[in-house]
Design a protein around this motif. Sequence first.
Motif, PDB file in Angstrom:
ATOM      1  N   THR A   1      19.893 -20.778 -16.334  1.00 34.57           N
ATOM      2  CA  THR A   1      18.743 -21.159 -16.123  1.00 34.57           C
ATOM      3  C   THR A   1      17.892 -20.839 -17.349  1.00 34.57           C
ATOM      4  N   ASP A   2      16.666 -21.088 -17.383  1.00 33.67           N
ATOM      5  CA  ASP A   2      15.859 -20.712 -18.622  1.00 33.67           C
ATOM      6  C   ASP A   2      15.083 -19.439 -18.024  1.00 33.67           C
ATOM      7  N   ASP A   3      14.650 -18.733 -18.677  1.00 35.57           N
ATOM      8  CA  ASP A   3      13.891 -17.396 -18.442  1.00 35.57           C
ATOM      9  C   ASP A   3      12.909 -17.439 -17.352  1.00 35.57           C
ATOM     10  N   GLU A   4      12.286 -18.523 -17.285  1.00 37.73           N
ATOM     11  CA  GLU A   4      11.198 -18.771 -16.187  1.00 37.73           C
ATOM     12  C   GLU A   4      11.906 -18.774 -14.731  1.00 37.73           C
ATOM     13  N   ARG A   5      13.118 -19.614 -14.903  1.00 37.19           N
ATOM     14  CA  ARG A   5      13.811 -19.579 -13.571  1.00 37.19           C
ATOM     15  C   ARG A   5      14.708 -18.746 -13.136  1.00 37.19           C
ATOM     16  N   ALA A   6      14.690 -17.512 -13.913  1.00 35.93           N
ATOM     17  CA  ALA A   6      15.743 -16.262 -13.561  1.00 35.93           C
ATOM     18  C   ALA A   6      15.708 -16.009 -12.041  1.00 35.93           C
ATOM     19  N   TRP A   7      14.526 -15.908 -11.681  1.00 40.25           N
ATOM     20  CA  TRP A   7      14.428 -15.653 -10.254  1.00 40.25           C
ATOM     21  C   TRP A   7      15.093 -16.733  -9.269  1.00 40.25           C
ATOM     22  N   PHE A   8      15.120 -17.921  -9.747  1.00 41.95           N
ATOM     23  CA  PHE A   8      15.793 -18.858  -9.055  1.00 41.95           C
ATOM     24  C   PHE A   8      17.301 -19.004  -8.987  1.00 41.95           C
TER      25      PHE A   8
ATOM     26  N   GLY B   1      19.082 -16.109  -9.147  1.00 47.53           N
ATOM     27  CA  GLY B   1      19.378 -15.240  -7.947  1.00 47.53           C
ATOM     28  C   GLY B   1      19.481 -15.668  -6.537  1.00 47.53           C
ATOM     29  N   TYR B   2      18.137 -16.687  -6.366  1.00 50.93           N
ATOM     30  CA  TYR B   2      18.039 -17.046  -5.097  1.00 50.93           C
ATOM     31  C   TYR B   2      19.230 -17.855  -4.754  1.00 50.93           C
ATOM     32  N   LEU B   3      19.492 -18.890  -5.734  1.00 47.15           N
ATOM     33  CA  LEU B   3      20.557 -19.875  -5.702  1.00 47.15           C
ATOM     34  C   LEU B   3      21.791 -19.226  -5.200  1.00 47.15           C
ATOM     35  N   LEU B   4      21.987 -18.401  -6.135  1.00 48.16           N
ATOM     36  CA  LEU B   4      23.506 -17.642  -5.716  1.00 48.16           C
ATOM     37  C   LEU B   4      23.466 -16.996  -4.521  1.00 48.16           C
ATOM     38  N   LYS B   5      22.403 -16.394  -4.194  1.00 45.87           N
ATOM     39  CA  LYS B   5      22.429 -15.909  -2.741  1.00 45.87           C
ATOM     40  C   LYS B   5      22.475 -16.848  -1.603  1.00 45.87           C
ATOM     41  N   LYS B   6      21.629 -17.811  -1.672  1.00 45.78           N
ATOM     42  CA  LYS B   6      21.670 -18.961  -0.822  1.00 45.78           C
ATOM     43  C   LYS B   6      22.840 -19.683  -0.569  1.00 45.78           C
ATOM     44  N   ILE B   7      23.443 -20.028  -1.710  1.00 47.43           N
ATOM     45  CA  ILE B   7      24.989 -20.911  -1.512  1.00 47.43           C
ATOM     46  C   ILE B   7      25.900 -19.991  -0.692  1.00 47.43           C
TER      47      ILE B   7
ATOM     48  N   SER C   1      26.995 -16.943 -12.157  1.00 45.24           N
ATOM     49  CA  SER C   1      26.030 -16.812 -13.027  1.00 45.24           C
ATOM     50  C   SER C   1      26.585 -16.809 -14.643  1.00 45.24           C
ATOM     51  N   LEU C   2      26.360 -17.631 -15.528  1.00 42.61           N
ATOM     52  CA  LEU C   2      26.759 -17.494 -16.945  1.00 42.61           C
ATOM     53  C   LEU C   2      26.393 -16.240 -17.231  1.00 42.61           C
ATOM     54  N   LYS C   3      25.105 -15.658 -16.874  1.00 41.05           N
ATOM     55  CA  LYS C   3      24.644 -14.492 -17.765  1.00 41.05           C
ATOM     56  C   LYS C   3      25.485 -13.183 -17.194  1.00 41.05           C
ATOM     57  N   ALA C   4      25.988 -13.218 -15.932  1.00 40.15           N
ATOM     58  CA  ALA C   4      26.903 -12.214 -15.313  1.00 40.15           C
ATOM     59  C   ALA C   4      28.234 -12.154 -15.994  1.00 40.15           C
ATOM     60  N   LEU C   5      28.630 -13.525 -16.447  1.00 42.89           N
ATOM     61  CA  LEU C   5      30.103 -13.724 -17.034  1.00 42.89           C
ATOM     62  C   LEU C   5      30.005 -13.370 -18.362  1.00 42.89           C
TER      63      LEU C   5
ATOM     64  N   LEU D   1      11.590 -27.106  -6.437  1.00 46.21           N
ATOM     65  CA  LEU D   1      13.138 -26.545  -6.778  1.00 46.21           C
ATOM     66  C   LEU D   1      13.766 -25.759  -5.308  1.00 46.21           C
ATOM     67  N   MET D   2      13.009 -25.301  -4.555  1.00 44.21           N
ATOM     68  CA  MET D   2      13.614 -24.755  -3.266  1.00 44.21           C
ATOM     69  C   MET D   2      13.734 -26.226  -2.215  1.00 44.21           C
TER      70      MET D   2
END
Length: 179
Positions: free
Chosen positions: A49-56, A58-64, A77-81, A157-158
Amino acid sequence: MQDFVKWSNDAIVKEGMSAFMQNFRIEWIALLGSRLKYLLEGRVFIVITDDERAWFEGYLLKKINRSGARPLLPFVSLKALYPGLDEINSSEQISLLEDMLSLTFPNGYVYFYIGKNIDKRANIAKNSEDSYMWLFDEQTHNSICLNSNDENLDIKLMQLLKLFDKSIDAVLLNQASLV
């Protein structure tokens, strides 16, 4: 079992998203169907995600991968990898990243990008033919286009994530056929 196109159209109406999705319903269904095939093949979805959607992200990964809903799905998450994600500035560095990901995920991977088209992270996803993008302010191959100035963007988005999640369930539970 319903055809995925019919199932998706029915789900869009049932979720009350018809008016919102009117501009890109056909692209949404075709693109999502082709990307869900990748999921069934065992490819990993790498979320960016871009910086503004960093919250999304986290939400997406938890929801999925919410507990007890279904087996864990390969969304990461690519950022985690790759914590050095923000240091990638050239096509050569993107190629090196892709080499690492190809070794890490031998069944393949799909970039799932959500964010503005001008963010440098978007270039990583745009560089790959198999990407799946919810792109803001630009229509390009393998993407749906959303307006970053839309005051209801977060709500949309939600809603898209809810439809995406239900689509995964429909395909995994043989309620909809991708063939």
